[in-house]
Enzyme design. Structure first.
Site, PDB file in Angstrom:
ATOM      1  N   HIS A   1       0.883 -10.025  13.500  1.00  0.00           N
ATOM      2  CA  HIS A   1       0.233 -10.003  12.169  1.00  0.00           C
ATOM      3  C   HIS A   1      -1.301 -10.008  12.289  1.00  0.00           C
ATOM      4  CE1 HIS A   1       1.004 -11.088   7.684  1.00  0.00           C
ATOM      5  NE2 HIS A   1      -0.098 -10.367   7.818  1.00  0.00           N
TER       6      HIS A   1
ATOM      7  N   GLU B   1       7.858 -15.365  10.465  1.00  0.00           N
ATOM      8  CA  GLU B   1       6.664 -15.333  11.319  1.00  0.00           C
ATOM      9  C   GLU B   1       6.291 -16.727  11.803  1.00  0.00           C
ATOM     10  OE1 GLU B   1       3.450 -13.154   9.534  1.00  0.00           O
ATOM     11  OE2 GLU B   1       4.664 -11.357   9.311  1.00  0.00           O
TER      12      GLU B   1
HETATM   13  P1  NAD Z   1      -2.159  -2.020  -3.080  1.00  0.00           P
HETATM   14  O1  NAD Z   1      -1.745  -2.887  -4.212  1.00  0.00           O
HETATM   15  O2  NAD Z   1      -3.511  -1.416  -3.102  1.00  0.00           O
HETATM   16  O3  NAD Z   1      -1.104  -0.820  -2.898  1.00  0.00           O
HETATM   17  C1  NAD Z   1       0.278  -1.002  -2.968  1.00  0.00           C
HETATM   18  C2  NAD Z   1       0.888   0.266  -3.548  1.00  0.00           C
HETATM   19  O4  NAD Z   1       2.318   0.143  -3.483  1.00  0.00           O
HETATM   20  C3  NAD Z   1       0.527   0.508  -5.017  1.00  0.00           C
HETATM   21  O5  NAD Z   1      -0.023   1.802  -5.194  1.00  0.00           O
HETATM   22  C4  NAD Z   1       1.861   0.358  -5.751  1.00  0.00           C
HETATM   23  O6  NAD Z   1       1.998   1.214  -6.877  1.00  0.00           O
HETATM   24  C5  NAD Z   1       2.846   0.726  -4.663  1.00  0.00           C
HETATM   25  N1  NAD Z   1       4.187   0.219  -4.919  1.00  0.00           N
HETATM   26  C6  NAD Z   1       4.558  -0.975  -5.424  1.00  0.00           C
HETATM   27  N2  NAD Z   1       5.895  -1.052  -5.494  1.00  0.00           N
HETATM   28  C7  NAD Z   1       6.380   0.116  -5.016  1.00  0.00           C
HETATM   29  C8  NAD Z   1       7.698   0.640  -4.838  1.00  0.00           C
HETATM   30  N3  NAD Z   1       8.784  -0.075  -5.171  1.00  0.00           N
HETATM   31  N4  NAD Z   1       7.813   1.881  -4.332  1.00  0.00           N
HETATM   32  C9  NAD Z   1       6.720   2.605  -4.007  1.00  0.00           C
HETATM   33  N5  NAD Z   1       5.455   2.178  -4.166  1.00  0.00           N
HETATM   34  C10 NAD Z   1       5.297   0.937  -4.655  1.00  0.00           C
HETATM   35  O7  NAD Z   1      -1.923  -2.894  -1.776  1.00  0.00           O
HETATM   36  P2  NAD Z   1      -2.649  -2.732  -0.346  1.00  0.00           P
HETATM   37  O8  NAD Z   1      -3.909  -3.488  -0.347  1.00  0.00           O
HETATM   38  O9  NAD Z   1      -2.646  -1.293   0.025  1.00  0.00           O
HETATM   39  O10 NAD Z   1      -1.621  -3.547   0.577  1.00  0.00           O
HETATM   40  C11 NAD Z   1      -0.335  -3.027   0.877  1.00  0.00           C
HETATM   41  C12 NAD Z   1       0.459  -4.004   1.712  1.00  0.00           C
HETATM   42  O11 NAD Z   1      -0.241  -4.361   2.903  1.00  0.00           O
HETATM   43  C13 NAD Z   1       0.804  -5.321   1.044  1.00  0.00           C
HETATM   44  O12 NAD Z   1       2.166  -5.608   1.351  1.00  0.00           O
HETATM   45  C14 NAD Z   1      -0.037  -6.333   1.752  1.00  0.00           C
HETATM   46  O13 NAD Z   1       0.582  -7.587   1.738  1.00  0.00           O
HETATM   47  C15 NAD Z   1      -0.070  -5.737   3.148  1.00  0.00           C
HETATM   48  N6  NAD Z   1      -1.174  -6.217   3.985  1.00  0.00           N
HETATM   49  C16 NAD Z   1      -0.914  -6.505   5.285  1.00  0.00           C
HETATM   50  C17 NAD Z   1      -1.946  -6.965   6.113  1.00  0.00           C
HETATM   51  C18 NAD Z   1      -1.691  -7.278   7.563  1.00  0.00           C
HETATM   52  O14 NAD Z   1      -2.375  -8.132   8.107  1.00  0.00           O
HETATM   53  N7  NAD Z   1      -0.794  -6.606   8.225  1.00  0.00           N
HETATM   54  C19 NAD Z   1      -3.239  -7.147   5.599  1.00  0.00           C
HETATM   55  C20 NAD Z   1      -3.469  -6.809   4.266  1.00  0.00           C
HETATM   56  C21 NAD Z   1      -2.436  -6.357   3.463  1.00  0.00           C
END
Ligand code: NAD
Length: 309
Positions: free
Chosen positions: A282, A264
């Site tokens: 992003h 990125e």
């Molecule tokens: P979270 O921790 O609440 O949820 C993540 C889920 O993924 C959990 O329930 C976990 O058990 C599951 N998980 C982990 N490893 C796994 C696997 N191998 N297979 C299946 N499930 C699995 O996280 P969140 O707050 O929902 O965020 C999720 C993603 O979004 C993260 O990657 C975060 O970096 C990303 N995010 C992106 C932005 C953006 O600007 N686009 C902003 C915030 C978060």
């Protein structure tokens, strides 16, 4: 009695600052403070609030004196030496829940963009064209969405998709613990392979870990329905971009929407340049509400922590 003092080291939304002051804390605003200056005064504070700019290093923590908490208004903790803080009994607080709704809404927007070809339609209008006949789309209602990772964001995406009349299936490594939420939303938990084979749209919401790097690779894309769509608003490296590009070029997948990239900003635009890709830089968390929530959530957590002593 000495006042509980909080040092704000980076600009945060004023609502959080107001909450801290209304809770009776002394709040000093020093956005931009760094290095020796920070080390020189940090010991006089009970808590500091930072975003990503301020580096809370071992040296800063060594000068911490009465410091009880480091609050990061936001998600990532890469700028804080968390191990050192733990050793010194200093709490590290952040606000990973702040952007969840913003990201979930973006995902729904990306699905509509793909289904109704809104970016393409807009670009054609800007070129002065009227290509109505070439822009027939399809409706989300009745389609199946596969949500990989049913955490904060996955849950909200599922809930919104159900409200649109979509069928929602989901896969998570800890799905047994999440069944109450799955049921509440009206989704169905399935094995990953079944999700891949049955979804019209697949959206990933897992964290980037060694186990999730390229979790959506050639094998997984090969298992997806011909003509399905993939959305990634989690972390770029969760998807094998090269395998995705091939599937989009060959027509195996009908389209993809991406908010995040392995690099990125991406130097190589061979993926984002494809006509069947909708991409955003992003912006998942980039809403005024999420920014405000970063500040009010850490303020609330700090007030709770400092009030408990
Ligand atoms: P979270 O921790 O609440 O949820 C993540 C889920 O993924 C959990 O329930 C976990 O058990 C599951 N998980 C982990 N490893 C796994 C696997 N191998 N297979 C299946 N499930 C699995 O996280 P969140 O707050 O929902 O965020 C999720 C993603 O979004 C993260 O990657 C975060 O970096 C990303 N995010 C992106 C932005 C953006 O600007 N686009 C902003 C915030 C978060």
């Amino acid at each position: 009695m000495t006042k509980v003092k909080v040092l704000i080291c980076d600009p945060i939304h004023e609502d959080g600052v107001k909450m801290l002051r209304e809770a009776g804390l002394q709040v000093d605003l020093r956005p931009g403070i760094a290095g020796d200056e920070l080390i020189g005064i940090v010991g006089g504070y009970d808590a500091i609030v930072v975003r990503s700019r301020t580096k809370v290093t071992r040296e800063v923590l060594a000068a911490a004196g009465r410091l009880k908490a480091v609050a990061r208004a936001g998600v990532g903790l890469d700028n804080i030496d968390v191990e050192e803080a733990k050793k010194r009994g200093i709490h590290v607080i952040n606000s990973p829940e702040a952007p969840s709704n913003a990201v979930a809404e973006l995902v729904i927007g990306l699905m509509f963009s793909l289904a109704r070809r809104i970016p393409e339609a807009d670009a054609s209008m800007k070129r002065g064209e009227w290509i109505k006949r070439r822009l027939t789309g399809f409706e989300l209602r009745g389609r199946t969405l596969g949500v990989i990772g049913f955490g904060r964001i996955g849950y909200l995406v599922a809930k919104k998709a159900k409200a649109l009349g979509m069928g929602v299936i989901t896969y998570d490594v800890i799905i047994d613990k999440l069944m109450n939420y799955v049921k509440e939303v009206g989704a169905e938990a399935v094995p990953l392979d079944e999700l891949l084979a049955s979804s019209d749209f697949i959206t990933v919401h897992v964290p980037l870990l060694p186990q999730t790097r390229h979790m959506i690779g050639r094998r997984e894309i090969g298992m997806m329905k011909r003509g399905a769509y993939l959305i990634n608003a989690a972390r770029g490296a969760i998807v094998d971009e090269e395998a995705l590009r091939e599937a989009l070029t060959s027509g195996r997948l009908a389209g993809a929407a991406l908010d995040v990239y392995e690099e990125e900003p991406p130097r190589d635009t061979s993926l984002t340049g494809l006509a069947n890709v909708v991409s955003t830089p992003h912006i998942g968390a980039a809403t005024v509400e999420a920014q405000r929530a970063n500040s009010t959530i850490v303020a609330e957590k700090l007030i709770g922590l400092l009030a408990r002593g």
